[in-house]
Design an enzyme around this catalytic site. Structure first.
Site, PDB file in Angstrom:
ATOM      1  N   HIS A  48       0.853  -1.194   0.000  1.00 35.02           N
ATOM      2  CA  HIS A  48       0.000   0.000   0.000  1.00 35.02           C
ATOM      3  C   HIS A  48       0.877   1.226   0.000  1.00 35.02           C
ATOM      4  CE1 HIS A  48      -3.217   2.760   1.051  1.00 35.02           C
ATOM      5  NE2 HIS A  48      -4.047   1.802   0.708  1.00 35.02           N
ATOM      6  N   ASP A  75      -7.846  -5.360   0.147  1.00 32.78           N
ATOM      7  CA  ASP A  75      -8.442  -6.212  -0.884  1.00 32.78           C
ATOM      8  C   ASP A  75      -8.255  -7.707  -0.638  1.00 32.78           C
ATOM      9  OD1 ASP A  75      -9.676  -4.344  -2.554  1.00 32.78           O
ATOM     10  OD2 ASP A  75      -7.733  -3.726  -3.333  1.00 32.78           O
TER      11      ASP A  75
HETATM   12  N1  ACO Z   1       3.862  -7.560  -4.675  1.00 27.47           N
HETATM   13  C1  ACO Z   1       5.195  -7.563  -4.958  1.00 27.47           C
HETATM   14  N2  ACO Z   1       5.977  -6.479  -4.855  1.00 27.47           N
HETATM   15  C2  ACO Z   1       5.379  -5.338  -4.468  1.00 27.47           C
HETATM   16  C3  ACO Z   1       4.022  -5.257  -4.169  1.00 27.47           C
HETATM   17  C4  ACO Z   1       3.261  -6.436  -4.284  1.00 27.47           C
HETATM   18  N3  ACO Z   1       1.942  -6.455  -4.012  1.00 27.47           N
HETATM   19  N4  ACO Z   1       3.718  -3.998  -3.815  1.00 27.47           N
HETATM   20  C5  ACO Z   1       4.860  -3.302  -3.901  1.00 27.47           C
HETATM   21  N5  ACO Z   1       5.875  -4.111  -4.294  1.00 27.47           N
HETATM   22  C6  ACO Z   1       7.276  -3.764  -4.470  1.00 27.47           C
HETATM   23  C7  ACO Z   1       7.517  -3.195  -5.845  1.00 27.47           C
HETATM   24  O1  ACO Z   1       7.863  -4.193  -6.760  1.00 27.47           O
HETATM   25  C8  ACO Z   1       8.662  -2.247  -5.568  1.00 27.47           C
HETATM   26  O2  ACO Z   1       9.835  -3.002  -5.506  1.00 27.47           O
HETATM   27  P1  ACO Z   1      11.226  -2.374  -6.026  1.00 27.47           P
HETATM   28  O3  ACO Z   1      11.565  -1.314  -5.025  1.00 27.47           O
HETATM   29  O4  ACO Z   1      12.131  -3.539  -6.035  1.00 27.47           O
HETATM   30  O5  ACO Z   1      10.963  -1.811  -7.399  1.00 27.47           O
HETATM   31  C9  ACO Z   1       8.385  -1.736  -4.150  1.00 27.47           C
HETATM   32  O6  ACO Z   1       7.593  -2.747  -3.528  1.00 27.47           O
HETATM   33  C10 ACO Z   1       7.615  -0.437  -4.125  1.00 27.47           C
HETATM   34  O7  ACO Z   1       6.525  -0.565  -5.035  1.00 27.47           O
HETATM   35  P2  ACO Z   1       5.748   0.671  -5.617  1.00 27.47           P
HETATM   36  O8  ACO Z   1       4.934   0.216  -6.777  1.00 27.47           O
HETATM   37  O9  ACO Z   1       6.671   1.819  -5.807  1.00 27.47           O
HETATM   38  O10 ACO Z   1       4.839   1.026  -4.382  1.00 27.47           O
HETATM   39  P3  ACO Z   1       3.585   1.935  -4.441  1.00 27.47           P
HETATM   40  O11 ACO Z   1       3.440   2.604  -3.149  1.00 27.47           O
HETATM   41  O12 ACO Z   1       3.621   2.803  -5.643  1.00 27.47           O
HETATM   42  O13 ACO Z   1       2.453   0.834  -4.702  1.00 27.47           O
HETATM   43  C11 ACO Z   1       0.590  -0.508  -4.704  1.00 27.47           C
HETATM   44  C12 ACO Z   1       1.330   0.616  -3.982  1.00 27.47           C
HETATM   45  C13 ACO Z   1       0.268  -0.087  -6.130  1.00 27.47           C
HETATM   46  C14 ACO Z   1      -0.703  -0.765  -3.971  1.00 27.47           C
HETATM   47  C15 ACO Z   1       1.450  -1.793  -4.704  1.00 27.47           C
HETATM   48  O14 ACO Z   1       1.753  -2.197  -3.395  1.00 27.47           O
HETATM   49  C16 ACO Z   1       0.803  -2.940  -5.472  1.00 27.47           C
HETATM   50  O15 ACO Z   1       0.946  -3.012  -6.698  1.00 27.47           O
HETATM   51  N6  ACO Z   1       0.061  -3.837  -4.774  1.00 27.47           N
HETATM   52  C17 ACO Z   1      -0.624  -4.908  -5.473  1.00 27.47           C
HETATM   53  C18 ACO Z   1      -1.961  -4.414  -5.986  1.00 27.47           C
HETATM   54  C19 ACO Z   1      -2.933  -4.148  -4.871  1.00 27.47           C
HETATM   55  O16 ACO Z   1      -3.123  -4.963  -3.981  1.00 27.47           O
HETATM   56  N7  ACO Z   1      -3.604  -2.994  -4.944  1.00 27.47           N
HETATM   57  C20 ACO Z   1      -4.616  -2.594  -3.985  1.00 27.47           C
HETATM   58  C21 ACO Z   1      -4.116  -1.487  -3.114  1.00 27.47           C
HETATM   59  S1  ACO Z   1      -5.346  -1.056  -1.905  1.00 27.47           S
HETATM   60  C22 ACO Z   1      -6.468  -0.143  -2.766  1.00 27.47           C
HETATM   61  O17 ACO Z   1      -6.161   0.561  -3.663  1.00 27.47           O
HETATM   62  C23 ACO Z   1      -7.876  -0.281  -2.410  1.00 27.47           C
END
Ligand code: ACO
Length: 389
Positions: free
Chosen positions: A269, A322
């Site tokens: 998140h 979620d």
């Molecule tokens: N699985 C694997 N790796 C992840 C995940 C995940 N669910 N979430 C973040 N990471 C990793 C990324 O690969 C990244 O790694 P890196 O530094 O090696 O490149 C690091 O963590 C940071 O990721 P970002 O995408 O920069 O984090 P951000 O804060 O932008 O993303 C997000 C938040 C989009 C929710 C992300 O955690 C994600 O994609 N989660 C999966 C989708 C999800 O569950 N979305 C629902 C969110 S809740 C809502 O909106 C209601």
């Protein structure tokens, strides 16, 4: 045309700005809700989500978000009567929903219906609470109508004796839902009703800031919510659990997904760097609603958190809202492709509260971009340009 001529150049734009994804940027002031991501705390107008989750109804929370204070019995009754009065769809919308192509995704049906409904109903002009009530009342109707039509079933008339949540379940299934079932979905709707400056709410506020109408701002918010990085993750989390299939397959599946660069849906998140408080509540609800599904999901969660910590150290990735929503909604018989639309049935209260807040003290939202393209190019007339190889 060659493939090359169709490919836009993203060379410069691929460089990330300092605050990529507007991380850490304060885009608005709001008195509606607040997320403390370090402490794992969510409040609606100062009330902790743990206190609200099981002690209030969705209608009470909609009132709190729109008006700013918890309603008395009489105030709640007035809101319930207003929602009831709006529990009808314009006849043209039924035709539109009936004519959608086979296989239309429910979020697309919702988007289309809200967009078309904006033209038939009184949700244009300066945003008002009355418009917010009208749209909120219609969301469950649109989805249930669409769901019945796509199955070739008769569309049911809303029942005046059922509340917002019970009516949604009744219209979907044709059966009067049990009290426990209603209570579970109501708690879910309460917890998902608002979440500060999430992507869809920000989108709604951007549209509202142009002095556009409430229906347009809500359509834009639906478009943002459906993406799998936001509300679309609800469906994807269930698909992930189905794909994992068994407890033994969980570890290899998670490792294979992460090492190939994939993401685990329902984890991570932008705001929370600890467990999402809604996920804690939903975990407990799932434990009671579906003990078998819960045991499997809990196993996947524990492994996923440990492996994420190993493969992505320091990112602090935990379960988000979620993940257990998927378990809870499945146990309630909600079809997987209605998970994200059901999220929208909750979030419409928050979106409209934010649109009203934005409109009440508006300034156009218009940020900057850091320009990384070329400067001072010499213009070449068409007849002198060389074909690209
Ligand atoms: N699985 C694997 N790796 C992840 C995940 C995940 N669910 N979430 C973040 N990471 C990793 C990324 O690969 C990244 O790694 P890196 O530094 O090696 O490149 C690091 O963590 C940071 O990721 P970002 O995408 O920069 O984090 P951000 O804060 O932008 O993303 C997000 C938040 C989009 C929710 C992300 O955690 C994600 O994609 N989660 C999966 C989708 C999800 O569950 N979305 C629902 C969110 S809740 C809502 O909106 C209601």
């Amino acid at each position: 045309m060659t493939e090359q001529t169709l490919t836009a150049s993203n060379e410069g734009a691929a460089r990330k700005p300092q605050k990529a994804g507007l991380e850490g940027i304060v885009a608005a002031t709001t008195a509606i809700s607040n997320v403390d991501g370090q402490a794992g705390r969510l409040v609606y107008r100062g009330y902790d989500i743990h206190d609200l989750a099981h002690a209030t109804t969705f209608e009470e929370i909609a009132y709190l978000l729109w008006f700013g204070y918890l309603p008395t019995q009489a105030e709640l009754a007035t809101l319930q009567a207003s929602l009831l009065a709006q529990r009808q769809l314009p006849a043209q919308l039924l035709t539109i929903l009936r004519d959608l192509p086979a296989g239309t995704a429910p979020m697309d049906a919702l988007r289309t219906a809200v967009s078309a409904g904006g033209m038939y109903a009184s949700v244009q002009g300066q945003p008002t609470i009355e418009q917010a009530i009208a749209l909120t009342a219609r969301f469950p109707l649109i989805l249930a109508t669409f769901h019945r039509l796509r199955q070739g079933l008769e569309v049911l008339e809303p029942r005046a004796d059922l509340g917002y949540t019970a009516n949604y379940l009744y219209l979907l299934t044709g059966r009067e839902p049990g009290a426990e079932h209603v209570r579970g979905l109501d708690a879910y709707l309460v917890m998902l009703a608002d979440h500060s400056m999430n992507a869809s709410t920000f989108t709604a506020r951007v549209v509202a800031s142009t002095a556009s109408d409430l229906a347009s701002a809500v359509v834009a918010a639906i478009c943002a919510l459906k993406g799998p990085l936001h509300g679309g993750a609800a469906d994807k989390a269930q698909e992930m659990l189905t794909a994992i299939g068994s407890a033994e397959n969980a570890e290899p599946w998670i490792r294979a997904t992460l090492t190939s660069g994939g993401r685990l849906m329902g984890f991570g998140h932008r705001a929370y760097k600890t467990t999402d408080p809604r996920a804690e509540e939903l975990r407990e609800m799932a434990r009671h609603a579906d003990p078998v599904g819960f045991t499997f999901a809990r196993h996947v969660e524990e492994l996923a958190v440990a492996i994420l910590d190993e493969i992505k150290p320091g990112r602090r990735l935990y379960t988000n809202v979620d993940f257990y929503s998927a378990v809870l909604l499945s146990s309630g018989g909600i079809p997987v492709d209605l998970f994200t639309p059901t999220f929208a049935v909750a979030r419409i209260a928050g979106w409209t509260a934010h649109i009203l807040e934005q409109a009440a003290n508006n300034r156009l939202i218009r940020p900057l971009a850091e320009y990384v393209g070329p400067n001072a190019q010499t213009f070449v007339p068409m007849e002198q340009r060389q074909e690209r190889q």
